[in-house]
Design a protein around this motif. Sequence first.
Motif, PDB file in Angstrom:
ATOM      1  N   ASP A   1       0.823  -1.215   0.000  1.00 17.83           N
ATOM      2  CA  ASP A   1       0.000   0.000   0.000  1.00 17.83           C
ATOM      3  C   ASP A   1       0.858   1.266   0.000  1.00 17.83           C
ATOM      4  OD1 ASP A   1      -2.453  -1.281  -0.074  1.00 17.83           O
ATOM      5  OD2 ASP A   1      -2.611  -1.444   2.095  1.00 17.83           O
ATOM      6  N   LEU A   2       1.940   1.257   0.783  1.00 15.60           N
ATOM      7  CA  LEU A   2       2.801   2.447   0.856  1.00 15.60           C
ATOM      8  C   LEU A   2       3.515   2.696  -0.469  1.00 15.60           C
ATOM      9  CD1 LEU A   2       4.284   2.006   4.446  1.00 15.60           C
ATOM     10  CD2 LEU A   2       2.644   3.742   3.698  1.00 15.60           C
ATOM     11  N   THR A   3       3.892   1.628  -1.158  1.00 13.29           N
ATOM     12  CA  THR A   3       4.552   1.790  -2.467  1.00 13.29           C
ATOM     13  C   THR A   3       3.583   2.393  -3.482  1.00 13.29           C
ATOM     14  OG1 THR A   3       6.029  -0.091  -2.026  1.00 13.29           O
ATOM     15  CG2 THR A   3       5.737   0.578  -4.329  1.00 13.29           C
ATOM     16  N   LYS A   4       2.317   1.921  -3.452  1.00 19.35           N
ATOM     17  CA  LYS A   4       1.299   2.521  -4.327  1.00 19.35           C
ATOM     18  C   LYS A   4       1.150   4.015  -4.025  1.00 19.35           C
ATOM     19  CE  LYS A   4      -1.675  -1.577  -4.886  1.00 19.35           C
ATOM     20  NZ  LYS A   4      -3.008  -2.144  -4.513  1.00 19.35           N
ATOM     21  N   ALA A   5       1.102   4.339  -2.721  1.00 15.02           N
ATOM     22  CA  ALA A   5       0.936   5.740  -2.320  1.00 15.02           C
ATOM     23  C   ALA A   5       2.112   6.580  -2.798  1.00 15.02           C
ATOM     24  CB  ALA A   5       0.792   5.831  -0.805  1.00 15.02           C
TER      25      ALA A   5
END
Length: 479
Positions: A447-451
Amino acid sequence: MVERMLHLAPGANIGPSAVLNEVHAAAERIARAAGSGNAHAARILKDGSGNEAVAFIDAERCGIDASDRARLLQLDRELVALAILAGRLGAAGEALDRVLAKEPDDLDALAWQGYIHHRNGDTEAAAALFRLVYERSDKEAGDQCKVCVNLGSAYLELGKFDDAEKMYREAQSIFEQRNDQQLVADVRGRMGDVFFERGDLRKAEEFYNTALKSNKLLGLNEAVAIDCARLGRLLHALGDMRGAEAMFRESLKHNKRAGLLNDAASDYESLATLRAERGDFDGAVAMQRRALRIYEQLGDRTGVAIGYGNIGASMKASGDIAGAEEMYRKALAIDKEIGRLEGIAVNCANLGYLLEERGEISEARKLYMSVLEMEESPGRPDVFAACGERIADLAISRGDLDGAEELLSQLLMLARDDDLDQVVAKCCSNLGLIKIKRGDSSGANRDLTKARNLFNRLGDMDEVKRVDGLLAELEDDNP
């Protein structure tokens, strides 16, 4: 009197022939009553008050027998036109419902309904109604030009620039065939808006200058003012603040000369924006108060609500939190009174941010929830999503991870549907935080990489740095 009433018009094309017909009919009715000694009618003729005209026609309507269908229909049509011009969209909507109950296929009424949706911020609903009127119009007679401009404007707001250009070019072709140089110039200015929104500022400037030249030759103060305001906006975008201010002041001069007070108020708002950007918040508030006085003078409740909200934003930026709260609450009270859904959502959100910063978390949360629980869409998915984000953040801070995750997942779907990439990125980063707290390193990393990728694409480097920090901590904890 008619001219003063029409000067209340908020600047959008809403089928001018129909509006003129109904306002003229109402004016003649009021003039006859004044000639018969009616003191209320005489005051309206003297002051040109849109609110009083609405009250007068409404009172006459209440005295009509229900069996007189034709007369009731005509009075309701007059009420719709007068209430729209006075900015009383709630009253206009009520009268419009009665018109459409009697005449569901009335194209003018459907166009008015689209206009009310547009003013309330529900551009999708407005576009659907304008498109319906367009499709049902008599193309051979060129009647579709009544809503080509409306539909083009709705498409423009929705980011459908090719569709907007198509509508404007169709309208321009009809106006050129009719040799109506005034409306040709008007559409050229709107075409400039399409290129402005596409980011082709030089092409936009070309259209704006062509429209301005035509309108000056035609001696049209109102149109010249609009073109000057457009050029002011363009120069502002190009970073020429001095040139922008000169154009907005030129627009203000022509609007005052034409007696177009509502548009003069918009010029004061534009000048306020320039002052706020250079840190002169007191100067911004002074300009906004001038605009507010005009809205109050005209009885434009929508304008008054927007005016209070704008003053509140400037006061908050200057550090006057108490003053900002007072303005936001005044704006919210009026928006609730007139049923302006967009304003209710925006002012609840603004008040919530302010109270949250002041530590009044419970009251802030109530305001955010009131936006999420609105029965009808306010037409502002960005505000809806922002309130949801704040509730999720507050839930995370108090340890309610399940509630926060459920809400963020719902917001994520909404944001993707509405192409709100900033909201998608923020939801992903918050979901990553939740998974960190739960020990789900793999899910958090995903999720953090997508963000981070979304924030990077959006050019929000502060958020990229923040998320990179979280990813680094995650890697350190899970070597």
